[in-house]
Design an enzyme around this catalytic site. Structure first.
Site, PDB file in Angstrom:
ATOM      1  N   ARG A 112       0.843  -1.205   0.000  1.00  0.00           N
ATOM      2  CA  ARG A 112       0.000   0.000   0.000  1.00  0.00           C
ATOM      3  C   ARG A 112       0.882   1.261   0.000  1.00  0.00           C
ATOM      4  O   ARG A 112       0.511   2.294  -0.566  1.00  0.00           O
ATOM      5  CB  ARG A 112      -0.949   0.007   1.196  1.00  0.00           C
ATOM      6  CG  ARG A 112      -0.260  -0.049   2.551  1.00  0.00           C
ATOM      7  CD  ARG A 112      -1.244   0.024   3.698  1.00  0.00           C
ATOM      8  NE  ARG A 112      -0.568  -0.164   4.980  1.00  0.00           N
ATOM      9  CZ  ARG A 112      -0.896   0.459   6.094  1.00  0.00           C
ATOM     10  NH1 ARG A 112      -1.906   1.323   6.103  1.00  0.00           N
ATOM     11  NH2 ARG A 112      -0.248   0.229   7.218  1.00  0.00           N
ATOM     12  N   GLU A 172     -18.567   3.641  -0.432  1.00  0.00           N
ATOM     13  CA  GLU A 172     -17.797   2.999  -1.489  1.00  0.00           C
ATOM     14  C   GLU A 172     -18.607   2.793  -2.773  1.00  0.00           C
ATOM     15  O   GLU A 172     -18.077   2.912  -3.882  1.00  0.00           O
ATOM     16  CB  GLU A 172     -17.255   1.650  -1.000  1.00  0.00           C
ATOM     17  CG  GLU A 172     -16.243   1.758   0.123  1.00  0.00           C
ATOM     18  CD  GLU A 172     -16.888   1.890   1.501  1.00  0.00           C
ATOM     19  OE1 GLU A 172     -16.150   2.044   2.490  1.00  0.00           O
ATOM     20  OE2 GLU A 172     -18.137   1.828   1.580  1.00  0.00           O
ATOM     21  N   PHE A 184     -14.341  -3.699   1.136  1.00  0.00           N
ATOM     22  CA  PHE A 184     -15.352  -2.729   0.724  1.00  0.00           C
ATOM     23  C   PHE A 184     -15.297  -2.455  -0.777  1.00  0.00           C
ATOM     24  O   PHE A 184     -16.336  -2.297  -1.423  1.00  0.00           O
ATOM     25  CB  PHE A 184     -15.171  -1.432   1.506  1.00  0.00           C
ATOM     26  CG  PHE A 184     -15.075  -1.651   2.991  1.00  0.00           C
ATOM     27  CD1 PHE A 184     -15.935  -2.520   3.641  1.00  0.00           C
ATOM     28  CD2 PHE A 184     -14.102  -1.013   3.751  1.00  0.00           C
ATOM     29  CE1 PHE A 184     -15.844  -2.737   5.006  1.00  0.00           C
ATOM     30  CE2 PHE A 184     -14.001  -1.225   5.112  1.00  0.00           C
ATOM     31  CZ  PHE A 184     -14.875  -2.086   5.748  1.00  0.00           C
ATOM     32  N   HIS A 234      -5.340  -3.600   2.317  1.00  0.00           N
ATOM     33  CA  HIS A 234      -5.783  -4.382   3.474  1.00  0.00           C
ATOM     34  C   HIS A 234      -6.477  -5.679   3.057  1.00  0.00           C
ATOM     35  O   HIS A 234      -7.518  -6.051   3.588  1.00  0.00           O
ATOM     36  CB  HIS A 234      -6.691  -3.544   4.369  1.00  0.00           C
ATOM     37  CG  HIS A 234      -5.984  -2.430   5.076  1.00  0.00           C
ATOM     38  ND1 HIS A 234      -5.360  -1.410   4.382  1.00  0.00           N
ATOM     39  CD2 HIS A 234      -5.809  -2.161   6.397  1.00  0.00           C
ATOM     40  CE1 HIS A 234      -4.825  -0.560   5.247  1.00  0.00           C
ATOM     41  NE2 HIS A 234      -5.070  -0.998   6.471  1.00  0.00           N
ATOM     42  N   ASP A 267      -7.649  -6.261  12.683  1.00  0.00           N
ATOM     43  CA  ASP A 267      -8.984  -5.833  12.249  1.00  0.00           C
ATOM     44  C   ASP A 267      -9.974  -6.990  12.184  1.00  0.00           C
ATOM     45  O   ASP A 267     -11.182  -6.784  12.202  1.00  0.00           O
ATOM     46  CB  ASP A 267      -8.897  -5.146  10.878  1.00  0.00           C
ATOM     47  CG  ASP A 267      -8.313  -3.753  10.973  1.00  0.00           C
ATOM     48  OD1 ASP A 267      -8.092  -3.273  12.101  1.00  0.00           O
ATOM     49  OD2 ASP A 267      -8.072  -3.145   9.922  1.00  0.00           O
ATOM     50  N   ARG A 318      -1.608  -4.579   3.906  1.00  0.00           N
ATOM     51  CA  ARG A 318      -1.311  -3.714   5.051  1.00  0.00           C
ATOM     52  C   ARG A 318       0.068  -4.012   5.627  1.00  0.00           C
ATOM     53  O   ARG A 318       0.785  -3.113   6.060  1.00  0.00           O
ATOM     54  CB  ARG A 318      -2.370  -3.929   6.135  1.00  0.00           C
ATOM     55  CG  ARG A 318      -2.110  -3.155   7.426  1.00  0.00           C
ATOM     56  CD  ARG A 318      -3.093  -3.579   8.494  1.00  0.00           C
ATOM     57  NE  ARG A 318      -2.990  -2.761   9.704  1.00  0.00           N
ATOM     58  CZ  ARG A 318      -3.654  -3.003  10.828  1.00  0.00           C
ATOM     59  NH1 ARG A 318      -4.476  -4.049  10.890  1.00  0.00           N
ATOM     60  NH2 ARG A 318      -3.513  -2.226  11.869  1.00  0.00           N
TER      61      ARG A 318
END
Length: 316
Positions: free
Chosen positions: A10, A58, A83, A109, A117, A167
């Site tokens: 990322r 989104e 998402f 992610h 998470d 991530r």
């Protein structure tokens, strides 16, 4: 011994956007209120007039991206993979994929390595979802170098692209001389007994597994398959014929991901045993990313086990 350099893909994405922004002004970047996490914030800071925060919406973001792209703009859109691929699937399919618009979906992610998470955010289904959309190119880079090149190549091509980003900071596998081409697999190690085809952060694990197998007298070929759609059928068939057995390794469900794509090719063109390593029809859990990779069996030693299973099937 010097410490291995580790960079999250990322981070590579954010830097690549700035690199493109300094050369071209015919594209925009959108984010769903996650600019810090997806690293689009570095582009926003330098080019605020070309950045749009769409909020935690989104589906709307994908529709807006489609609208901009229909006017001739290239659009990069970002959110978490859960998402971008999951929540907004219908908009991606109907508003971006169906008209074949120039929207580049860079989803961060992804996979188990999201870590703390937990299951709701650990998307292990995104490659499967994006593979089903006609005309969608799907790329899963292995490291910093490949992620940067994937973003640059995606910008150059026409049509929708899905780039899967992580991530977790992962080891840098390639040097600055590495050549990346969309739709092409790369042989990293030669071998004659079996082939390991890996994608994403599993490429580094595959290289370690190759060394472990070599110490036991087993010759393993290693293929980096960053582009999962269109898949490189030629290198798969060549390896199947020359080694007679394949192991696939991915930080994604074994249903619908790299393993399934490889099996499609092998079953049609050169049937040999294929053993898949990935997430086995289960949700993730909260925990430290590296611990989860151990728990879910996404390590070099696990590839070694699968390699021996593949060899046993080959020699049956």
């Amino acid at each position: 011994m010097s410490e291995i350099k580790k960079i999250a893909t990322r981070e590579s994405y954010g830097k690549a956007l700035v690199e493109l922004g300094e050369k071209y002004d015919n594209f925009i970047v959108m984010d769903a209120d996650l600019a810090a996490a997806t690293k689009t914030g570095v582009f926003k800071k330098q080019f605020p007039d070309r950045f749009y925060n769409c909020g935690i919406a989104e589906q709307n973001m994908m529709s807006l991206a489609a609208g901009f792209a229909s006017t001739g703009k290239t659009v990069f859109v970002s959110s978490f993979a859960m998402f971008a691929a999951g929540r907004a699937f219908e908009q991606v399919r109907n508003s971006i994929g169906y008209p074949h618009l120039n929207v580049k979906i860079c989803a961060s992610h992804a996979g188990i390595s999201v870590g703390e998470d937990g299951a709701t955010h650990q998307c292990c289904e995104d490659i499967a979802l994006m593979r089903t959309i006609p005309g969608m190119t799907v790329i899963n880079p292995a490291d910093d170098v490949e992620a940067r090149l994937a973003v640059l190549k995606a910008f150059e091509m026409e049509g929708p692209v899905y780039i899967r980003l992580g991530r977790l900071a992962v080891p840098v596998v390639f040097d600055d001389n590495y050549k990346f081409e969309i739709g092409k697999g790369v042989e990293l190690k030669s071998g004659s007994d079996l082939t390991i085809i890996a994608t994403g952060l599993m490429v580094k694990e595959a290289l370690e597994a190759q060394q472990m197998l070599e110490s036991e007298g087993i010759s393993a070929r290693v293929i980096n398959m960053a582009t999962i759609k269109p898949i490189d059928s030629e290198i798969i068939v060549k390896s199947a014929r020359e080694t007679g057995a394949i192991v696939t390794a991915e930080e994604h469900s074994v249903i619908g991901g790299l393993g399934s794509a490889v099996c499609d090719v092998v079953c049609e063109q050169c049937p040999v045993p294929v053993v898949k390593l990935g997430v086995y029809d289960r949700f993730g859990m909260s925990g430290a990313a590296n611990d989860l990779l151990d728990i879910f069996g996404l390590r070099a030693k696990d590839i070694v086990v699968k390699a021996k299973e593949a060899l046993a099937l080959k020699n049956k």
